[in-house]
Design a protein around this motif. Structure first.
Motif, PDB file in Angstrom:
ATOM      1  N   VAL A 552      -4.817  13.958 -29.747  1.00  0.00           N
ATOM      2  CA  VAL A 552      -3.404  14.298 -29.626  1.00  0.00           C
ATOM      3  C   VAL A 552      -2.960  13.945 -28.218  1.00  0.00           C
ATOM      4  CG1 VAL A 552      -1.665  16.116 -29.812  1.00  0.00           C
ATOM      5  CG2 VAL A 552      -3.699  16.179 -31.271  1.00  0.00           C
ATOM      6  N   GLY A 553      -1.879  13.189 -28.105  1.00  0.00           N
ATOM      7  CA  GLY A 553      -1.387  12.787 -26.795  1.00  0.00           C
ATOM      8  C   GLY A 553      -0.748  13.935 -26.034  1.00  0.00           C
ATOM      9  N   ALA A 554      -0.398  13.667 -24.792  1.00  0.00           N
ATOM     10  CA  ALA A 554       0.255  14.669 -23.954  1.00  0.00           C
ATOM     11  C   ALA A 554       1.592  15.072 -24.570  1.00  0.00           C
ATOM     12  CB  ALA A 554       0.455  14.115 -22.551  1.00  0.00           C
ATOM     13  N   ARG A 555       1.974  16.350 -24.347  1.00  0.00           N
ATOM     14  CA  ARG A 555       3.201  16.892 -24.927  1.00  0.00           C
ATOM     15  C   ARG A 555       3.968  17.691 -23.882  1.00  0.00           C
ATOM     16  NH1 ARG A 555      -0.730  20.180 -27.622  1.00  0.00           N
ATOM     17  NH2 ARG A 555      -1.902  19.068 -26.021  1.00  0.00           N
ATOM     18  N   PRO A 556       5.304  17.583 -23.882  1.00  0.00           N
ATOM     19  CA  PRO A 556       6.087  18.427 -22.984  1.00  0.00           C
ATOM     20  C   PRO A 556       6.192  19.850 -23.536  1.00  0.00           C
ATOM     21  CG  PRO A 556       7.557  17.055 -24.281  1.00  0.00           C
ATOM     22  CD  PRO A 556       6.152  16.657 -24.646  1.00  0.00           C
ATOM     23  N   ASP A 557       6.162  20.816 -22.653  1.00  0.00           N
ATOM     24  CA  ASP A 557       6.384  22.223 -22.997  1.00  0.00           C
ATOM     25  C   ASP A 557       6.959  22.862 -21.750  1.00  0.00           C
ATOM     26  OD1 ASP A 557       6.411  24.649 -24.329  1.00  0.00           O
ATOM     27  OD2 ASP A 557       4.371  24.511 -25.060  1.00  0.00           O
ATOM     28  N   SER A 558       6.825  24.176 -21.589  1.00  0.00           N
ATOM     29  CA  SER A 558       7.270  24.770 -20.341  1.00  0.00           C
ATOM     30  C   SER A 558       6.444  24.239 -19.171  1.00  0.00           C
ATOM     31  CB  SER A 558       7.167  26.297 -20.406  1.00  0.00           C
ATOM     32  OG  SER A 558       5.846  26.691 -20.683  1.00  0.00           O
ATOM     33  N   ARG A 559       5.265  23.687 -19.500  1.00  0.00           N
ATOM     34  CA  ARG A 559       4.528  22.844 -18.571  1.00  0.00           C
ATOM     35  C   ARG A 559       3.905  21.716 -19.408  1.00  0.00           C
ATOM     36  NH1 ARG A 559      -0.987  25.995 -16.678  1.00  0.00           N
ATOM     37  NH2 ARG A 559      -2.095  25.991 -18.671  1.00  0.00           N
ATOM     38  N   GLU A 560       3.573  20.604 -18.794  1.00  0.00           N
ATOM     39  CA  GLU A 560       3.029  19.469 -19.528  1.00  0.00           C
ATOM     40  C   GLU A 560       1.666  19.828 -20.116  1.00  0.00           C
ATOM     41  OE1 GLU A 560       3.129  15.245 -20.697  1.00  0.00           O
ATOM     42  OE2 GLU A 560       4.630  16.716 -20.060  1.00  0.00           O
ATOM     43  N   LEU A 561       1.510  19.581 -21.408  1.00  0.00           N
ATOM     44  CA  LEU A 561       0.231  19.794 -22.073  1.00  0.00           C
ATOM     45  C   LEU A 561      -0.519  18.476 -22.090  1.00  0.00           C
ATOM     46  CD1 LEU A 561       1.461  21.910 -25.133  1.00  0.00           C
ATOM     47  CD2 LEU A 561       0.682  22.723 -22.896  1.00  0.00           C
ATOM     48  N   GLY A 562      -1.744  18.480 -21.578  1.00  0.00           N
ATOM     49  CA  GLY A 562      -2.517  17.254 -21.474  1.00  0.00           C
ATOM     50  C   GLY A 562      -3.015  16.759 -22.822  1.00  0.00           C
ATOM     51  N   ALA A 563      -3.414  15.483 -22.863  1.00  0.00           N
ATOM     52  CA  ALA A 563      -3.984  14.912 -24.081  1.00  0.00           C
ATOM     53  C   ALA A 563      -5.303  15.617 -24.417  1.00  0.00           C
ATOM     54  CB  ALA A 563      -4.221  13.418 -23.889  1.00  0.00           C
ATOM     55  N   GLU A 564      -5.588  15.709 -25.708  1.00  0.00           N
ATOM     56  CA  GLU A 564      -6.792  16.422 -26.171  1.00  0.00           C
ATOM     57  C   GLU A 564      -7.493  15.609 -27.248  1.00  0.00           C
ATOM     58  OE1 GLU A 564      -4.747  20.885 -25.773  1.00  0.00           O
ATOM     59  OE2 GLU A 564      -5.126  19.986 -27.733  1.00  0.00           O
TER      60      GLU A 564
END
Length: 616
Positions: A552-564
């Motif tokens: 799963v690629g990086a995702r924007p949220d209240s902070r950036e969620l890294g790729a997993e």
């Protein structure tokens, strides 16, 4: 850094898909694409089928994890498998997805999210996922798609099954079921329990001070039954029931009297009860003419907190009359009328609404051409009349190659919280509206299949939090309100395939998504720009093994969620007739997962289990 990088996964998946195909016959029969059983080849819609064998062979511990691995959907979740979960199809939010269980629509009409985290895998026989607009068949909220869950059904004769599995962190799964048919009667029933002690749902340092170092596990208890009676050939009366209770420990903060000081130390719990009951009759009135009558009820009730408990309850009563006419040359015509009565009870308000609907669908084929057209009218006491439709078709270039195209519109109804929640909800909020178009090319031969779909869905009147001039001029809304705030564009492509190679079978899927707010240009939260799955399974005699990779690629949220990247492994040994010893290693590389900002996903976990399936 993960032991798998994005470029490696994409390269493997793309090269694999280009040369192979999905293990699904072109004549697979589905219901979700047209409301009546039809071969996939007669549909312009994009429908994914997860059958019972695939479901049982999967190493997934939840329905949501199964869906994102097999159907390419994305997830947003508050912690592990028991946490509140949103299933996002083609970038649409969880509240823009309809979930059906044996034809019964489930989910909260107050919180506006289907309760997929409460649905147990042990009671499910088959899942169909319609990717793309479905409001013209299923009404409000089917903006991104529809998930249709079919619970276990009766087999010929008498059959029994049971399974027990134990894993790390005190995890365990127990289930047992039976099914059979005797003369005019048939039945299927099962019970299941799932438990995991879990880890802390939140990470240290969350901005709201909710983190508590205690373990946050979950327990899911469920039961299911189907009873059928066939009074005459071609006629069946059926009763289906599903009940599930999910209790999840969470991290939170309460402000209890008398001093209302913040306190994050209690053992906070969410309890969610889901009930779905349906009584139906289906009968053949004449050759090619089939009628269906059904009444059903769904109840979704949640309780959350510790000293102060918040309650939300949704009740849906639904009635349906449907007639399907297989005309032959002109194709199949489906006509239906429905009545839906929704009631919401909370500690803060009570609301209700009624919706009357009429549906007309036409599917057919002539030579190498197939067509599909739907039209639906919903008239609600809350949000007025809404008309939706779809129009599409397909063309067989050769026996192996098929082109398809589909366009349609959809809408999401405002939730009861959007309309009635004190100090936030605003009566008169407009429904969200969507317009979608998609094109696909498919290849199928010798049971193999490959597919490429490109899509674009434009949304307007999105419902979200607002302040200032968008809110009513009333001191009650001094802190803000809900309003129709923005527009969005969801566009992307899905490339999928799988192939059997002797004892080996391979499958892969690559999803690309561009999900943006059209007013600001910002990416929509928790949507990854890409997601890839790659699976390899081996079966020889009494042995089987498999591995699956999800990136799963990086995702924007209240902070950036890294790729997993998650690697799951499984193996099985059928050591006697009906008996199988199974093992699973989930998140084998112990990737640090963050399903939403500051929440913790499950760490590495080993499972060992025993399964029995047999008949008389």
């Amino acid at each position: 850094m993960s032991c798998f990088d994005r470029r490696t996964v994409v390269a493997v998946a793309c090269s694999f898909v280009a040369a192979t195909a999905a293990a699904q016959s072109s004549e697979t029969i589905v219901v979700t694409g047209s409301r009546e059983p039809l071969a996939v080849s007669r549909l312009a819609a994009d429908v994914v089928v997860i059958d019972g064998d695939t479901l049982r062979a999967s190493g997934a511990t939840s329905l949501a994890d199964l869906l994102r691995e097999q159907a390419g959907v994305q997830l947003s979740r508050s912690g592990g498998p028991g946490g509140a979960t949103s299933v996002m199809i083609r970038g649409a939010s969880g509240s823009q997805t309809v979930v059906l269980v044996d034809g019964v629509r489930i989910g909260s009409a107050t919180l506006a999210d289907p309760s997929v985290q409460a649905l147990p895998l042990a009671q499910i026989e088959r899942v169909e996922v319609l990717r793309g607009p479905g409001s013209s068949l299923y009404g409000a909220d089917a903006v991104g798609g529809v998930i249709n869950i079919v619970t276990r059904r009766a087999d010929a004769g008498l059959r029994f099954d049971a399974a027990a599995a134990f894993g790390g962190r005190g995890a365990r799964e127990l289930s047992a079921g039976a099914s059979g048919s005797f003369g005019a009667w048939d039945f299927a029933a099962s019970l299941a329990r799932q438990h995991d002690d879990g880890d802390s749902a939140l990470r240290p340092g969350d901005p709201y001070g909710n983190y508590n170092a205690d373990d946050d596990g979950y327990t899911r208890d469920s039961g299911q039954a189907r009873i059928g009676f066939t009074p005459a050939p071609g006629h069946r009366i059926g009763l289906s029931l599903l009940r599930s209770r999910l209790e999840t420990q969470i991290d939170s903060t309460e402000y209890a009297p008398p001093n209302y000081a913040p306190d994050n130390t209690p053992d906070f719990r969410d309890q969610l009860d889901v009930d779905a009951t349906a009584l139906d009759w289906r009968g053949t009135l004449a050759p090619g003419l089939v009628a269906t009558l059904r009444v059903d009820r769904a109840v979704d009730e949640s309780r959350s907190g510790e000293a102060v408990v918040y309650r939300y309850r949704t009740t849906r009563d639904h009635a349906l009359a449907q007639l399907a006419w297989e005309t032959g040359v002109a194709g199949q015509i489906v006509a239906a009328v429905e009545r839906l009565e929704e009631d919401a009870k909370t500690d803060s308000y009570r609301g209700d609404r009624d919706t009357d609907s009429a549906v007309l669908s036409w599917t057919g084929s002539a030579g190498r051409y197939s067509w599909q057209a739907d039209l639906r009218r919903d008239d609600s006491s809350d949000y007025g009349a809404q008309t939706t439709g779809r129009l599409g078709g397909s063309f067989a270039l050769t026996p192996a190659w098929r082109l398809r195209a589909l366009a349609g519109n959809s809408f999401r109804a405002p939730s009861f919280n959007d309309l009635l929640y004190p100090g936030y909800g605003v009566p008169g909020i407009k429904p969200e509206r969507g317009r979608s178009v998609e094109f696909g090319v498919e290849w199928a031969a010798d049971g193999d299949r490959a597919a490429l779909t490109v899509f674009r869905n434009r949304l307007k009147n999105l419902i979200g939090p607002a302040k200032g001039s968008l809110c009513p001029d009333d001191p009650l809304y001094a802190l803000g309100c809900v309003a129709n705030t923005s527009r969005a564009r969801l566009q992307g492509a899905t490339l999928s395939g799988a192939k059997a190679l002797g004892d080996w079978s391979l499958r892969a899927q690559v999803d690309f998504l561009d999900a943006k707010n059209e007013d600001t240009g910002a990416r929509l939260t928790r949507r990854a720009a890409h997601q890839e799955t790659l699976g390899l399974d081996w079966r020889h005699g009494v042995w089987n093994a498999g591995a699956s990779v999800l990136h799963v690629g990086a995702r924007p949220d209240s902070r950036e969620l890294g790729a997993e990247t998650t690697l799951d492994l499984k193996a099985g040994w059928r050591f006697a007739k009906g008996w199988t010893l199974e093992s699973r290693l989930l998140n084998a590389t112990d990737e640090d997962l963050e399903p939403s900002a500051y929440y913790r996903g499950p760490a590495r976990q080993f499972w060992l289990g025993l399964r029995y399936e047999g008949g008389v």
